[in-house]
Every structure is written in structure tokens, then in C-alpha cells.
Design a protein around this motif. Structure first.
Motif, PDB file in Angstrom:
ATOM      1  N   GLU A 280       0.805  -1.217   0.000  1.00  0.00           N
ATOM      2  CA  GLU A 280       0.000   0.000   0.000  1.00  0.00           C
ATOM      3  C   GLU A 280       0.844   1.275   0.000  1.00  0.00           C
ATOM      4  O   GLU A 280       0.298   2.374  -0.085  1.00  0.00           O
ATOM      5  N   HIS A 281       2.170   1.131   0.100  1.00  0.00           N
ATOM      6  CA  HIS A 281       3.012   2.328   0.073  1.00  0.00           C
ATOM      7  C   HIS A 281       2.945   2.959  -1.319  1.00  0.00           C
ATOM      8  O   HIS A 281       3.084   2.261  -2.333  1.00  0.00           O
ATOM      9  N   PRO A 282       2.738   4.277  -1.421  1.00  0.00           N
ATOM     10  CA  PRO A 282       2.505   4.909  -2.724  1.00  0.00           C
ATOM     11  C   PRO A 282       3.685   4.854  -3.682  1.00  0.00           C
ATOM     12  O   PRO A 282       3.496   4.942  -4.894  1.00  0.00           O
ATOM     13  N   ILE A 283       4.893   4.692  -3.179  1.00  0.00           N
ATOM     14  CA  ILE A 283       6.069   4.652  -4.041  1.00  0.00           C
ATOM     15  C   ILE A 283       6.663   3.253  -4.129  1.00  0.00           C
ATOM     16  O   ILE A 283       6.920   2.731  -5.212  1.00  0.00           O
ATOM     17  N   THR A 284       6.863   2.621  -2.981  1.00  0.00           N
ATOM     18  CA  THR A 284       7.611   1.356  -2.984  1.00  0.00           C
ATOM     19  C   THR A 284       6.728   0.144  -3.259  1.00  0.00           C
ATOM     20  O   THR A 284       7.241  -0.901  -3.664  1.00  0.00           O
ATOM     21  N   GLN A 285       5.436   0.246  -3.021  1.00  0.00           N
ATOM     22  CA  GLN A 285       4.422  -0.684  -3.534  1.00  0.00           C
ATOM     23  C   GLN A 285       4.749  -2.158  -3.323  1.00  0.00           C
ATOM     24  O   GLN A 285       4.574  -2.990  -4.204  1.00  0.00           O
ATOM     25  N   GLY A 286       5.270  -2.475  -2.135  1.00  0.00           N
ATOM     26  CA  GLY A 286       5.433  -3.880  -1.772  1.00  0.00           C
ATOM     27  C   GLY A 286       6.766  -4.498  -2.124  1.00  0.00           C
ATOM     28  O   GLY A 286       7.027  -5.647  -1.748  1.00  0.00           O
TER      29      GLY A 286
ATOM     30  N   ASN B  12       7.495   8.422   6.321  1.00  0.00           N
ATOM     31  CA  ASN B  12       6.960   7.150   6.807  1.00  0.00           C
ATOM     32  C   ASN B  12       7.000   7.100   8.331  1.00  0.00           C
ATOM     33  O   ASN B  12       7.959   7.577   8.947  1.00  0.00           O
ATOM     34  N   TYR B  13       5.984   6.484   8.907  1.00  0.00           N
ATOM     35  CA  TYR B  13       5.941   6.292  10.358  1.00  0.00           C
ATOM     36  C   TYR B  13       6.446   4.901  10.704  1.00  0.00           C
ATOM     37  O   TYR B  13       6.025   3.897  10.123  1.00  0.00           O
TER      38      TYR B  13
ATOM     39  N   THR C  68       2.024   6.553   5.992  1.00  0.00           N
ATOM     40  CA  THR C  68       2.820   7.278   5.002  1.00  0.00           C
ATOM     41  C   THR C  68       2.034   8.488   4.542  1.00  0.00           C
ATOM     42  O   THR C  68       0.854   8.364   4.193  1.00  0.00           O
ATOM     43  N   LEU C  69       2.698   9.663   4.526  1.00  0.00           N
ATOM     44  CA  LEU C  69       2.030  10.881   4.068  1.00  0.00           C
ATOM     45  C   LEU C  69       2.929  11.624   3.092  1.00  0.00           C
ATOM     46  O   LEU C  69       4.159  11.640   3.234  1.00  0.00           O
ATOM     47  N   GLU C  70       2.283  12.262   2.118  1.00  0.00           N
ATOM     48  CA  GLU C  70       3.004  13.052   1.126  1.00  0.00           C
ATOM     49  C   GLU C  70       3.333  14.428   1.712  1.00  0.00           C
ATOM     50  O   GLU C  70       2.456  15.116   2.229  1.00  0.00           O
ATOM     51  N   LEU C  71       4.602  14.813   1.621  1.00  0.00           N
ATOM     52  CA  LEU C  71       5.014  16.117   2.115  1.00  0.00           C
ATOM     53  C   LEU C  71       4.710  17.201   1.083  1.00  0.00           C
ATOM     54  O   LEU C  71       4.783  16.953  -0.128  1.00  0.00           O
ATOM     55  N   PRO C  72       4.377  18.411   1.544  1.00  0.00           N
ATOM     56  CA  PRO C  72       3.985  19.492   0.629  1.00  0.00           C
ATOM     57  C   PRO C  72       5.192  20.168  -0.004  1.00  0.00           C
ATOM     58  O   PRO C  72       5.542  21.308   0.317  1.00  0.00           O
ATOM     59  N   VAL C  73       5.859  19.466  -0.910  1.00  0.00           N
ATOM     60  CA  VAL C  73       7.042  20.024  -1.572  1.00  0.00           C
ATOM     61  C   VAL C  73       6.721  20.283  -3.042  1.00  0.00           C
ATOM     62  O   VAL C  73       5.773  19.718  -3.601  1.00  0.00           O
TER      63      VAL C  73
END
Length: 669
Positions: free
Chosen positions: A36-42, A436-437, A498-503
């Protein structure tokens, strides 16, 4: 019954993966990727999976150790901390706080690992390290050019028509970017790899260009020269948004394409092709960290930046001079966490030359070294000098999970926790922009304690315990304060993991740069003559040191190992590690070497012995020995490398290294 919980990878790595960790009876039994991680996806690498082995190994340090008459003895935490605190007090009273050196690197990417800085600042300010063994030259270079080091967000690659992977083996060091490369190629993007080694990333490229190590900046200059000759430059961007272009033209006019070809060992035709590729926008450039680990390292990155600028690939979707993404780390409140303003005294040593600085330090001399998140005896260049320096001071304290090469020299070794045994937040300033937490999942074995507990206990003994009178949650909330108004809180991170940072996802799209001129600077305005681009070459090369090159004709690279994050995993491999000396085919032919032959590699700084492996398509006269291997397994390769600083003073010259080698009998001492 086993349970699966979400966690995060702590390794200082490009990918900063999400984990699914299986827990059974208060023990980590398996580490897998979080789909479920938006980038690493398992998908995770072997180094991430080995975190289970690191957590459970029988070699873990379980109790504080003190060296007595050359032998480690188990002592209580109370005794170890009391004695270390007493020594710190004595040093402060008799010599001043800067008689303590804090040697810190980034073995663990947790935000709270920076609390060691809070401790030393509240203590009064110690001798600290500046620069970076890893990426410092390139960071400084991009700050001169752009005002900061920012990259495009990962999915922008799907806007690229052409993708240049320059000195970066993403298949080994950035696997999720590698997956995106494969996808982009299927969608029609053209991939070109420029590297001295024909690596796994080069295998998927449409074109591979082999280059003499350390000559990448000169190649960039040659491509710019061809762009100008063919009229392919972006005049609008140059005239409206850059400073110092005339200086660049003067430099380029001073060298012929044929001379560039001779120096780089790249055909002129390849430079013409690359000029056309860069003009066929959007073209994205992704730079590795190895190219800036030379005496000319900062200049190299600046010349590649200049190529991207001349071609007009800055601030456009699918383009970019992608090296690092510091805006990710710049999202957090590190000043509040580290309390920099509390230090009263301050002295700095170069991280590259910390050993030499220790040996020659006066007013005051170094009386104590405290090592956190690092293994200097293996990772810092010129190992023999590092060992001499770290053995020379009265007290060496190492905080670690294992008896590393550095810990073996220590007077006190304090056992610390793994990422699964403490709560923290993790991010990477190299690739994606998600935080990531990482929750605490299991109880630490034996008497291993979190770094925060160690600093808190020492702070209480030294009279500033109130500066550490916060829970882990309170410290984490402290770092997230700037993000609260954006909806990023510790509570939400615990919930979402996991949260997207506002960059900014497309750096410099408005062509407003953070330089003194507000423009992209071909000539760094505030650096005087030093701000001019040059055709600089490596310090150890036939172009700069011809006599040295005759004595030591081969160029040594020391790249990142496949199965270890630097020196962290060698001792927990299932099979005993060996030093592998990878050589170009022409070396094997000229010295009549075959796979498996035992050889000695040496120069004036030291020697390493290992087993030959012939690399297909490696650039002529090139050798590689993976970095990080421990002394007990034949390392460290840094016995061969130089502690010189790069041209801008903030990076290492680990790859600027000439050697020779010969076949020997395995029984030779």
C-alpha cells in the motif's frame, strides 16, 4: 499468533520503503514490503529484508561494555554512564567542551537520531564534523548553480522523452526508480546510461556510453560545445534566466572536441548524439553520487547542471538536473529539535580529514570521541590514519548494535536499539517526498537502549536533563510543527503510516532561483574566481599526476555493495564475505589474470587482498572493490583511498584513487 504490522525502513537510502513486518511472540520474524506504500508498492531490497537478521542476530550487543586492560568487560548502565559523564565534566572544566569530538554519520535515517546534536549543543558545543563522505560536493555544487538541490518528483519521469542516467546504477541503489525506468521505456522513452561500469541499469538502456572515471564534467563540456556548434542551445532560457554564460562560452572555446574525446575516452560522435538528445526536449538527467567523489567533484556536477541549463531542460516537466531533493528534509523543524543556539563554543573538522585533525588538534587537544550512527574505521578514507587517530585519544565511546571495527577500538561501547525497537519517522532527501511512520514493534533484547534514553540519562547527570524531559511522541510532534497547518500530524501519520510532504514537484518551473542573482548561475557570483567553471580533472590521473599514474596505472572505484548498506550487514551474511576485486578485461589480459585469482591491490596509502572477478565491458584500466567490508573479512578498501577534500571542500575524494595490483599466493601474509 503472528501479526503483521506496518513499519518503515530506517536505512539511509534513496527509496525509504514501507514495510509489512511479521511479529510473533515479541520477535520480528519476517520483513516484507508494504503493497500500500505509494512509491515502494510492496517491493523491498535484500538489505531491507536483512533488518530481521540484524535485529535477531546472536552477535547483537546486549550489555554496556568497558575495556579494561585491553579486554571488554560487561558493566552496568549506571557505571558506564556515570563514568562517561564524569569524564565529560572533567574535560569541560579542564580543556573546554570542544575537546570532545562528535563523529556522526547516517547509518539510520530516523528523525530522532538527530537528538545527539541536541545533547552536544546543550553540553556547550563540541567539535563537530562538516561535509559528507557521500554526497557533499554535489549538494554544494547545486547550491552554487540553483541556490538549492531539488529534484523532480518520481512520476515526472513519465513526461520525459529522453532519460540520461549518469553515473548512477539505480538497479542496485534505487530499485523503485529502476521499476519506473522500465515502465517509461515501455511507454517510448529513450534511456542512455553513462558510466565506467556496464552495470544492471546499463543492460536496459537503449545506449550505453563508457567513460574514463572522473571525467564526466569534461564530457558535459564537450556536449555543450557541440550544442553551441549546432545551434541547439535554448537561447531564450539562457538570456532570460541565467548568469555567467559568457564565462562558460570562453571555457568551451578553449578546448577542442578532439581533446575532450582524448581526455574522456568517449568518441566525438557520442557527444554529437548526446547534444541532439538534450535538444530533443524534455530530457531528464539523473546523476549518481560517485561522480562527485573526486577532487574535481563539485565542478563535475556544475558542468552537468550547465549542460541541462544550456539545453533548456530546467523547470520543465520531464526534464531536470536530478541529484538530490533537499526540500524533503527542509520540511521539518530541525532547529527546534537540535537547539543549535544553545552551544557556546564550536569547532569543526572535515569529515574526510577527521583523523588528521584529531592527531594535530591543539587548543584544545581531542580528549574524547563519541561515535553515533557510523563506523569511521571502515567508512572514513585512509583507514590506517583513522585507526592511529582513534587509538590515540584517552576515551572513545561508541554507540552501536554490534562490535564494529570502530567499536573494537572503543573504551566504552553502549548497545542501542534497532528501528523495530523504537518509534521514529523516516524520509529520504534523495528520491521521493513521502514521510513514513515507524512504530515500536518489539522489546529490545538484553539491555539495549534507544539513543534517546542514553542522551536523556547523560543529560540528567550533566545538569541539563530538562532539555530532554520530553517523550518520543513530543519530540516527534516538535519536528512536525511546520507541517501541522498542512494537515500532517503525528496522529495522522500513525493512522496512515505514510504521508506526502507538501514540496514542489517541478523545481524551478517559474525560473526563480535561490542564488544571489535570482538566476541559474554558470558562474557562482559570490565565489569569485572559485565560482568559474573549469575543465578540472581528478587529482590522481595522468592529466594531473603523470608520475603517480605511471606508478599506479589503474583507477579504483569503491561502489555501494549489493547486500549491505555500507558496512552494516557483512558480519551477518549467511556465508563468510570475501573481498572481490572486479577488473576491466584489458587488465586481466595484460596481467594474465583469471576469475578467482588471489591478488594484492596497493598504493602508497595501504593494501588490500582479494579475489579477481572480471567485469564485462568495464572501462579500460578500471577496478572496483565494494566499500564497507570489515577488517576481519579482508577490508577496509579505505586503506587505499585518500582523505583529500573535493574542490568545494564539502565532499570526499573516495573515487579519486590510483592503484596497481599483482597476483600472489593466498598464503602470503
Amino acid at each position: 499468533m503472528p501479526q503483521i504490522q506496518k513499519a518503515a525502513c530506517p536505512l539511509n537510502c534513496w527509496d525509504s520503503c514501507g514495510f509489512n513486518v511479521t511479529i510473533d511472540q515479541d520477535r520480528v520474524v519476517k520483513v516484507e514490503g508494504d503493497p500500500e506504500h505509494p512509491i515502494t508498492q510492496g517491493k523491498i531490497c535484500g538489505r531491507g529484508r536483512m533488518l530481521e537478521t540484524r535485529a535477531n542476530s546472536s552477535q547483537r550487543l546486549l550489555h554496556p561494555l568497558k575495556k579494561v586492560n585491553g579486554i571488554f568487560e560487561k558493566v552496568s548502565w549506571e557505571q558506564a554512564l556515570d563514568e562517561i559523564a564524569a569524564k565529560l565534566v572533567s574535560i569541560k572544566e579542564n580543556y573546554g567542551t570542544t575537546a570532545v569530538l562528535h563523529s556522526h554519520d547516517y547509518a539510520n535515517n530516523g528523525i530522532l537520531k538527530n537528538l545527539d546534536q541536541r545533547f552536544f549543543n546543550c553540553f556547550g558545543g563540541v567539535t563537530e564534523l562538516y561535509g559528507s563522505l557521500c554526497w557533499g560536493s554535489g549538494i554544494e555544487a547545486q547550491k552554487w548553480d540553483f541556490g538549492n538541490a531539488w529534484s523532480h518528483e518520481p512520476n515526472d519521469i513519465f513526461n520525459s522523452k529522453n532519460i540520461i542516467i549518469w553515473g548512477r546504477n539505480v538497479a542496485r541503489t534505487n530499485m523503485h526508480f529502476y521499476e519506473k525506468l522500465l515502465e517509461a521505456k515501455k511507454l517510448g522513452a529513450r534511456i542512455i546510461v553513462i558510466d565506467p561500469l556496464f552495470n544492471a541499469t546499463a543492460k536496459i538502456a537503449d545506449e550505453y556510453i563508457t567513460i574514463k572515471p572522473g571525467m564526466d564534467g569534461v564530457l558535459a563540456a564537450g556536449i555543450i560545445k557541440e550544442m553551441l556548434r549546432l545551434g541547439l542551445e535554448d537561447r531564450h532560457f539562457i538570456e532570460k534566466s541565467t548568469h555567467g554564460f559568457a564565462d562558460l562560452v570562453k571555457l568551451i572555446d578553449g578546448v577542442s572536441l578532439e581533446k575532450v574525446s582524448e581526455m574522456t575516452e568517449v568518441p566525438c560522435e557520442a557527444m554529437t548524439t548526446l547534444a541532439q538528445v538534450y535538444a530533443d526536449k524534455p530530457t531528464a538527467t539523473f546523476m549518481g553520487l560517485g561522480m562527485q567523489r573526486y577532487q574535481n567533484g563539485g565542478n563535475t556536477i556544475r558542468l552537468i547542471d550547465a549542460l541541462v541549463a544550456v539545453s533548456g531542460n530546467i523547470g520543465i516537466a520531464g526534464g531536470g538536473a536530478n541529484y538530490a531533493n533537499l526540500q524533503v528534509g527542509q520540511s521539518f523543524a530541525f532547529d527546534e529539535l537540535t537547539l543549535t543556539q544553545r552551544r557556546k563554543h564550536h569547532r569543526q573538522f572535515s569529515i574526510m580529514k577527521q583523523a588528521e585533525e584529531v592527531l594535530k588538534a591543539t587548543d584544545p587537544e581531542i580528549k574524547m570521541i563519541i561515535v553515533t550512527c557510523g563506523n569511521p574505521l571502515t567508512q572514513v578514507p585512509d583507514t590506517n590514519t583513522v585507526e592511529q587517530a582513534f587509538s590515540s585519544i584517552p576515551t572513545l565511546v561508541v554507540i552501536d548494535q554490534y562490535l564494529t571495527d570502530t567499536a573494537m577500538l572503543a573504551d566504552y561501547v553502549l548497545p542501542t536499539t534497532t528501528a523495530f525497537e523504537e518509534e521514529d519517522l523516516y524520509y529520504s532527501s534523495m528520491y521521493h517526498h513521502y514521510v513514513n511512520y515507524g512504530p515500536k514493534l518489539v522489546t529490545a533484547p538484553g539491555e539495549a537502549r534507544p539513543d534517546l534514553w542514553i542522551w536523556t540519562q547523560l543529560a540528567r547527570r550533566l545538569g541539563f536533563g530538562e532539555d530532554f524531559a520530553f517523550t518520543r511522541e513530543e519530540f516527534l510532534e516538535m519536528t512536525l510543527k511546520p507541517l501541522k497547518e498542512k494537515g500532517i500530524t503525528l496522529e495522522k501519520l500513525k493512522s496512515d503510516h505514510t504521508l506526502e510532504l507538501p514540496v514542489g514537484k517541478l523545481p524551478w518551473h517559474d525560473h526563480k532561483f535561490q542564488t544571489p542573482s535570482g538566476k541559474f548561475e554558470f558562474t557562482a557570483q559570490q565565489k569569485g574566481q572559485h565560482g568559474l567553471l573549469t575543465l578540472a580533472v581528478p587529482g590522481e590521473s595522468k592529466w594531473k599526476s603523470p608520475e603517480l599514474a605511471k606508478k599506479y596505472p589503474y583507477h579504483l572505484l569503491t561502489i555501494h555493495p549489493m547486500r549491505s548498506n555500507h558496512s552494516q550487514n557483512y558480519h551477518v551474511w549467511s556465508s563468510r564475505p570475501k573481498v572481490k576485486v572486479e577488473i576491466a578485461p584489458n587488465i586481466a589480459e595484460s596481467l594474465r589474470l583469471a576469475n578467482g585469482d588471489f591478488v594484492k591491490v596497493w598504493n602508497d596509502r595501504g593494501e588490500v587482498k582479494g579475489f579477481i572477478s572480471i567485469l564485462a565491458k568495464a572501462h579500460p584500466d578500471t577496478i572496483n572493490i565494494d566499500e564497507g567490508i570489515w577488517q576481519e573479512f579482508g577490508g577496509s578498501v579505505n586503506q587505499l583511498t585518500s582523505s583529500r577534500e573535493s574542490d568545494n571542500g564539502l565532499g570526499s575524494t573516495l573515487y579519486d584513487c590510483l592503484v596497481t595490483l599483482e597476483k600472489i599466493n593466498q598464503q602470503e601474509p
